[in-house]
Design an enzyme around this catalytic site. Structure first.
Site, PDB file in Angstrom:
ATOM      1  N   GLU A 441       0.976  -0.800  -0.367  1.00 16.43           N
ATOM      2  CA  GLU A 441       0.241  -0.169   0.147  1.00 16.43           C
ATOM      3  C   GLU A 441       1.036   1.217  -0.216  1.00 16.43           C
ATOM      4  O   GLU A 441       2.122   1.722   1.126  1.00 16.43           O
ATOM      5  CB  GLU A 441      -0.679  -0.323   1.324  1.00 16.43           C
ATOM      6  CG  GLU A 441      -1.227   1.210   2.315  1.00 16.43           C
ATOM      7  CD  GLU A 441      -1.954   0.891   3.363  1.00 16.43           C
ATOM      8  OE1 GLU A 441      -1.556   0.167   4.315  1.00 16.43           O
ATOM      9  OE2 GLU A 441      -2.606   2.340   3.066  1.00 16.43           O
ATOM     10  N   ASP A 514      -0.581  -1.133   6.206  1.00 14.42           N
ATOM     11  CA  ASP A 514       0.034  -0.021   7.561  1.00 14.42           C
ATOM     12  C   ASP A 514      -1.200  -1.434   8.674  1.00 14.42           C
ATOM     13  O   ASP A 514      -2.200  -2.500   7.874  1.00 14.42           O
ATOM     14  CB  ASP A 514      -0.568   0.774   7.597  1.00 14.42           C
ATOM     15  CG  ASP A 514       0.456   1.245   6.556  1.00 14.42           C
ATOM     16  OD1 ASP A 514       1.446   0.861   6.415  1.00 14.42           O
ATOM     17  OD2 ASP A 514      -0.167   2.407   6.305  1.00 14.42           O
ATOM     18  N   ASP A 516      -2.820  -0.051  10.644  1.00 19.63           N
ATOM     19  CA  ASP A 516      -3.977  -0.046  11.004  1.00 19.63           C
ATOM     20  C   ASP A 516      -5.325   0.128  10.872  1.00 19.63           C
ATOM     21  O   ASP A 516      -5.419  -0.864   9.423  1.00 19.63           O
ATOM     22  CB  ASP A 516      -3.136   1.898  11.566  1.00 19.63           C
ATOM     23  CG  ASP A 516      -3.233   2.088  10.103  1.00 19.63           C
ATOM     24  OD1 ASP A 516      -3.585   1.580   8.812  1.00 19.63           O
ATOM     25  OD2 ASP A 516      -3.114   3.535   9.628  1.00 19.63           O
ATOM     26  N   ASP A 518      -6.654   2.111   8.573  1.00 18.59           N
ATOM     27  CA  ASP A 518      -6.821   1.852   7.289  1.00 18.59           C
ATOM     28  C   ASP A 518      -6.226   0.630   5.886  1.00 18.59           C
ATOM     29  O   ASP A 518      -6.289   0.202   4.954  1.00 18.59           O
ATOM     30  CB  ASP A 518      -6.140   3.542   6.444  1.00 18.59           C
ATOM     31  CG  ASP A 518      -6.986   4.527   6.305  1.00 18.59           C
ATOM     32  OD1 ASP A 518      -8.099   4.337   6.879  1.00 18.59           O
ATOM     33  OD2 ASP A 518      -6.539   5.727   6.650  1.00 18.59           O
TER      34      ASP A 518
END
Ligand code: 0RA
Length: 650
Positions: A441, A514, A516, A518
């Site tokens: 990403e 990541d 997290d 998102d």
């Protein structure tokens, strides 16, 4: 096979001398040999001894109660993960017979519990399964359990027997009176055989839900006494309820699923169908309650008939004459959610995973029953028929547009073999078995990964920002998306009608996002794409999720990495009482290439989660809840399953 029967007999005698209270005649010894074989080679009977095999034990026991329900004698099954880690299954069927078995000269109950494929008189004669891992028999569960007990309520009494590693401790005993009938089986899986005996609530719950959908009116109560969690499954609507569940977060074209059933030559066929305004197909097929992942004759018959019935109706009503074309199978299944369930007395299972029905007679039977009922339904419900025709004609138009878009991608690739996407940093090795691709990403993380990688076998493809939500787009738009086009070209296996798993350029496809919210969203988007359009790559075991660390804990000059809050706390506890500096990585981009290599990409030290799909229908429901258009259920789901979403290894 390599050991002679004589050896085995001797061994059996040694380990179980006819000690006090036991009288092992020849037939008993034969029984014990069978169970020894199961313990020696458990994988032959239950597939493997990992999580999958462990849960298979549970299914095996439940299947027997479901069989009793299919025979019409049981309408409630209670499943409990007990606090001590055992599994207890109770049904209100007739109870396993307990009278003396004519040949074995012991209670039939003991024969069922200790003989491989007890078969014959004491089997349910209704729908026995001849392939796959199902139907291996409860004696296999018994053999693979440290301990097990069974209680049968029958003829006004309770009969009980206990076992250790499959061997009865005593003869079957009448222990008290009873005013009901039924069977309870409780087993504690053998820790020396299974890698872990920790059951997953969600895995068992989704199988129970599926069984309740497939057996309308059967109530299945599930309790996890370890956590106090509790659920009950009972669907009066059967397959209709199943379809509504799969469409939970979608917009249906009509309210009530089309639901019909029929029997011919002993083959029972049941179907529920509902279209929705999405572009994906969710068609699940079952034979004797087993999900036929690889399809087979029943599915072929259904598909053929669906396409034919829609075309017939459209022709009769002059819809297609106007447009001058006919609808393809793919067109007829756009936005289709359907479940097909058949019951066959002697199913032949074929295919790699033995989940493909081979019986040729079933094809025509399903086709005929579907033709008849769908034809009638369309005649009797013109407004619904019209909606389905409109939907499928729109699909046909889009198919033409998609063909053009696909051709564009293909032509580019064909003309210029270096037409691999510019953003792809390819590896130098060429054999797909040796090669991995990291789908990363963002450009900055992509940059770090490119510096960190071992360029011989690791390719990096950075994807910018959010990729298109394929749940909300039709194939022509999906193919118009640059990020997805790069992905398809990099993988080299094509898509849609041209998809060919053998052409994929990497046998490890690793999604690295990541750690997290998102990142997990993007990962789910990418996974959804693979699930909907390149499902086979998942089934082949090529899909992985990278596990970047969440924390760096530095003490002096030494760095430790933690992949969860728990692990962080554990690491800190284990360190000397000198000061530590804790850094929380907000994204992959914050790691320098060295750190990224050491923690996430180095084959020697990294952890990859393999994406597996044991339960297609459950994953389908999950993806549509996560990615569908309605916000409320998604929010609810994420709230309830935050942990699960983070480790989305569906
Ligand atoms: C064979 C015959 C009969 C019952 C069963 C099997 C039976 C097996 C299991 C396993 C779990 N629950 C079960 N419930 C029933 C019935 C024979 C008779 O009563 O006539």
């Amino acid at each position: 096979m390599e050991t002679t029967t004589e050896d085995l007999t001797t061994k059996t005698r040694k380990t179980s001398p006819g000690s006090k209270g036991h009288s092992y005649d020849a037939s008993t010894i034969k029984v014990l040999e069978g169970l020894e074989a199961v313990r020696r080679r458990p994988a032959m009977y239950i597939g493997d001894t990992s999580q999958r095999g462990l849960h298979h034990l549970v299914y095996e026991v439940i299947d027997n109660s479901v069989d009793e329900s299919m025979a019409g004698f049981c309408d409630k099954i209670i499943v409990d993960i007990c606090a001590d880690g055992s599994i207890k299954v109770t049904d209100n069927g007739r109870g396993i017979p307990v009278e003396k078995h004519p040949e074995q000269k012991v209670s039939a109950l003991q024969v069922v519990m200790t003989t491989l494929h007890a078969g014959g008189k004491f089997d349910h004669d209704s729908y026995k399964v001849s392939g796959g891992l199902h139907g291996v028999g409860v004696s296999v569960v018994n053999a693979l359990s440290e301990w097990c007990w069974v209680e049968v309520h029958r003829d006004g009494a309770v009969y009980r027997q206990q076992y250790e590693k499959g061997k009865p401790k005593k003869a079957v005993a009448k222990v008290k009176t009873s005013d009901r009938t039924g069977t309870t089986t409780c087993f504690y899986a053998d820790k020396s055989i299974f890698k872990s005996i920790e059951y997953k609530y969600d895995i068992i719950a989704s199988r129970l839900r599926e069984l309740a959908f497939l057996n309308k009116g059967l109530e299945i109560v599930f309790t996890d006494s370890r956590s106090g969690k509790h659920e009950s499954f009972l669907y009066e609507g059967g397959l209709s309820s199943f379809v509504l569940y799969l469409n939970e977060n979608k917009t249906p074209l009509f309210k009530k699923p089309i639901h019909f059933s029929g029997t011919r030559d002993g083959v029972e066929v049941e179907v529920a169908i509902q279209y929705n305004d999405s572009y994906t197909e969710s068609l699940y097929s079952y034979v004797n309650n087993i999900n036929t992942i690889e399809g087979g004759t029943h599915l072929t018959g259904f598909r053929t008939s669906l396409t034919r019935s829609i075309n017939n109706y459209a022709f009769k009503n002059n819809v297609l004459k106007k447009n001058g074309f006919s609808l393809s199978g793919e067109d007829s299944r756009e936005g289709l959610t359907a479940v097909l369930s058949v019951r066959v007395s002697e199913p032949q299972f074929e295919g790699q995973t033995k989940t493909k029905l081979g019986n040729s007679e079933v094809r025509g039977i399903v086709e005929a029953i579907t033709n008849e009922h769908l034809g009638n339904f369309f005649e009797e419900n013109p407004p619904i028929a019209k909606k389905i025709i409109e939907k499928t004609v729109a699909a046909a138009m889009a198919r033409e547009a998609a063909r053009k878009a696909r051709e564009l991608t293909r032509r580019k690739t064909a003309l210029d073999s270096a037409a691999l996407p510019g953003k792809l940093a390819d590896c130098s090795l060429r054999e797909p078995e040796d090669c991995e691709i990291y789908i990363v990403e963002g450009d900055s993380a992509g940059g770090s990964a490119k510096q960190a990688r071992d360029r011989r076998f690791q390719a990096i493809l950075p994807l910018r920002g959010k990729i298109l939500n394929v749940e909300k787009s039709r194939i022509d738009r999906i193919l118009g998306n640059n990020e997805i086009r790069s992905l398809i070209t990099a993988l080299g296996c094509g898509i849609g009608e041209e998809f060919n798993a053998e052409k994929v350029r990497y046998h490890k496809i690793i999604i690295m996002t990541d750690a997290d919210i998102d990142g997990s969203h993007i990962r789910t988007l990418i996974l959804t794409f693979f699930f909907r359009y390149m499902r086979q790559l998942i089934d082949l075991g090529y899909m992985y999720i990278a596990q970047p660390p969440l924390y760096k804990i530095r003490q002096g000059k030494k760095d430790h990495y933690a992949f969860s809050d728990d692990e962080r706390d554990k690491i800190i506890k284990g360190l000397p009482k000198k000061p530590v500096v804790i850094q929380r990585f907000k994204g992959l981009g914050e790691m320098n290439p060295d750190q990224l290599w050491n923690t996430t990409m180095d084959k020697e030290t990294r952890t990859l989660l393999q994406v597996t799909l044991d339960d297609g229908a459950e994953a389908d429901h999950l993806f549509s809840v996560l990615m569908g258009s309605e916000i409320a259920p998604r929010y609810k789901f994420i709230q309830e399953n935050a942990q699960y979403v983070r480790n989305l290894d569906v």
